[in-house]
Structure formats: structure tokens, C-alpha cells
Design an enzyme around this catalytic site. Structure first.
Site, PDB file in Angstrom:
ATOM      1  N   SER A 145      16.218  41.840   3.518  1.00  0.00           N
ATOM      2  CA  SER A 145      17.949  41.595   3.018  1.00  0.00           C
ATOM      3  C   SER A 145      17.858  41.264   3.783  1.00  0.00           C
ATOM      4  CB  SER A 145      18.138  43.062   1.889  1.00  0.00           C
ATOM      5  OG  SER A 145      19.341  43.149   1.498  1.00  0.00           O
ATOM      6  N   TYR A 158      20.835  51.635   2.929  1.00  0.00           N
ATOM      7  CA  TYR A 158      19.944  50.480   2.841  1.00  0.00           C
ATOM      8  C   TYR A 158      20.235  49.383   3.984  1.00  0.00           C
ATOM      9  CZ  TYR A 158      18.437  46.271   0.116  1.00  0.00           C
ATOM     10  OH  TYR A 158      17.918  45.573  -0.509  1.00  0.00           O
TER      11      TYR A 158
END
Length: 284
Positions: A145, A158
Site C-alpha cells: 500500500s 495498517y
């Protein structure tokens, strides 16, 4: 196209029951590959198998209930694929969650890191050795990501997990390219804004700025086949050159000894805006 994508080769996709994973499973099946979808068991997994089976001979698709936090599940997944299809050519470690997190609230941290980071590490460790021993072209594609690179505030667990994915995949590719007679390569897949169940929130329609999972998978296929390691996907809001400037700014926090996450620091907002403006004007 990369030779690992040849018809009748075998691909396994974790987190394959929805979003990017499901789009990849459909695309691989349409290309003639044998596809194993791995995800938590239930109606969603059953539905994904049925959807992927429409793209190919249904006998070329299996769905295996798998929790990537459990190495026994991953070993069972490997054994099932070998029994049904044979050896694996493509491993797409894609399973991920994003329930939200905060610094001083421990809720969710362990699960997020266990799925997003250790799920990828375990998957690579279970499937990688046999893929290497075959001495045939193979791919390990790990879904990272941009949040693991520029680490924006708002969901630290995250970000930590995806920063770990980046570091692990870099180390994995270094290991593979220095392994004698190894024809397997690793790739860090870095989606942009993609409209999936993970990102949808309360929205029921795709925002104009988001790509579809299908667009994202097509971009991934093109860039894996081109030999790219860092597969940095744009979207309808953010072009590659803007991503590059944001990544460069984040790296310069260290080089210039600025406060961390200075892009969001009030004392540096005007400097960051000027930095982006120079990009728009074609200046360094």
C-alpha cells in the site's frame, strides 16, 4: 506476458473472495490458468468460486477456506492445490484487513499485523521453497500500500503492517535473485485508490477518483510482465508523478531532519505546497 501466466499454470490468491483478489482470480482464469482462491470460509468464498468458474472450465477453479494467520491452514492450502492442480507457478499474497486503529488503543493491532504482514510472510515461506526448487519461471506478488510508504496519519496499525510488507518483499526479491538457478521473482504491488469492500465504507457507488479492481489488476499484469518490482498504481485522482513527489518528500524528512510526517505538520504545509508546485512547473 510473463511466462508464469501461461495457460494451465497454477495461481493461488489469498484474499481472493472479493475486491482486487477476486478481480485477479477472474483475470487469471480467463487467461487459462488454474486458480485456487483462498479466503475465510463462508458464502462469500463460495460465491467467488462460482463467479470465477464462469471465466473458465469450472474444474480449473477451487476455493479453499484459509486463515492466513494460521500456518497449518496455509500448509493445507498448499497440499490441496498440489493434489488438485499440481505445483504453484504464481502466489499472490493479497489478504488484508483495515478495521482502523489508533496509537494508544491496542484493539485490532495484533489481528491487522498478523493478517497483513505475517500472512504475507507465512505465505511466502510456505510456497516459496517449492517454487524455487522447480527451477521454472514463477511469481510471488505481495499486495502492499502507498500507506506503507508515505505512512499518512489516521490508521497506524495498517501503515505499520504495509511498511513491513514493503521491507519484507524487498528482502525476498534480494534473496530470490541471489539464489542459484532460481527463476522466481517477487513484486511489490502498490494499489492506488481502488473501490473495493475494504475501501467502500458507507459508499454504494464507486467514487470518480477510484479505479476498479479490474483496472488495477490489468495494470499489475502489464507491469509484472515488464519486470517491474515496484508496481506503483495510479488512479483517477493521483497520477504517478504526484505519488513520486509525495514519496520523495517523505524520504527527505530523514535526509533533512524534519519532523516525522512533516507533510501534515502545520510548519511545513506551505513548503510542501511549493514542493508540489515545482513539480507542476516541471522544476526540481
Amino acid at each position: 506476458m510473463h511466462p508464469a501466466f501461461s495457460p494451465s499454470n497454477v495461481a493461488v490468491i489469498t484474499g481472493g473472495a472479493s475486491g482486487i483478489g477476486l478481480a485477479a482470480a477472474k483475470r487469471f482464469a480467463a487467461m487459462g490458468l488454474k486458480v485456487a482462491i483462498a479466503d475465510l470460509g463462508g458464502d462469500k468464498l463460495d460465491g467467488a468460486k462460482a463467479a470465477v468458474a464462469k471465466q473458465t472450465d469450472p474444474e480449473n477453479v477451487i476455493a479453499v477456506a484459509t486463515d492466513v494467520t494460521n500456518v497449518d491452514h496455509l500448509q493445507h492450502l498448499q497440499q490441496t492445490i498440489e493434489q488438485e492442480f499440481g505445483d504453484v507457478d504464481i502466489l499472490m499474497n493479497n489478504a488484508g484487513i483495515q478495521p482502523g486503529s489508533s496509537i494508544f488503543n491496542p484493539d485490532g493491532w495484533t489481528r491487522i499485523i498478523d493478517v497483513n504482514l505475517f500472512g504475507i510472510i507465512r505465505g511466502s515461506q510456505v510456497f516459496g521453497p517449492k517454487m524455487i526448487l522447480r527451477q521454472k519461471p514463477g511469481l510471488i506478488i505481495n499486495t502492499g500500500s502507498k500507506q506503507g510508504i508515505t505512512t499518512p496519519p489516521g490508521d497506524p496499525a495498517y501503515n505499520v503492517s504495509k511498511a513491513g510488507v514493503k521491507t519484507f518483499t524487498e528482502a525476498l526479491q534480494h534473496e530470490l535473485r541471489n539464489t542459484k538457478n532460481c527463476h522466481v521473482t517477487a513484486h511489490l504491488f502498490i494499489p492506488g485508490f481502488v473501490y473495493t469492500p475494504l475501501t467502500a465504507g458507507d459508499r454504494t457507488e464507486k467514487p470518480a477518483g477510484a479505479w476498479t479492481p479490474e483496472e488495477t489488476v490489468d495494470f499489475m499484469l502489464d507491469h509484472v510482465s515488464a519486470g517491474d518490482f515496484y508496481i506503483l498504481c495510479p488512479d483517477n485522482d493521483v497520477a504517478r508523478d504526484l505519488d513520486e513527489r509525495r514519496i520523495l518528500w517523505a524520504a527527505k524528512d530523514i535526509i533533512q531532519n524534519r519532523p516525522p510526517l512533516s507533510r501534515w505538520h502545520p510548519d511545513y504545509q506551505s513548503e510542501f505546497a511549493d514542493f508540489l508546485k515545482r513539480r507542476d512547473e516541471g522544476q526540481e
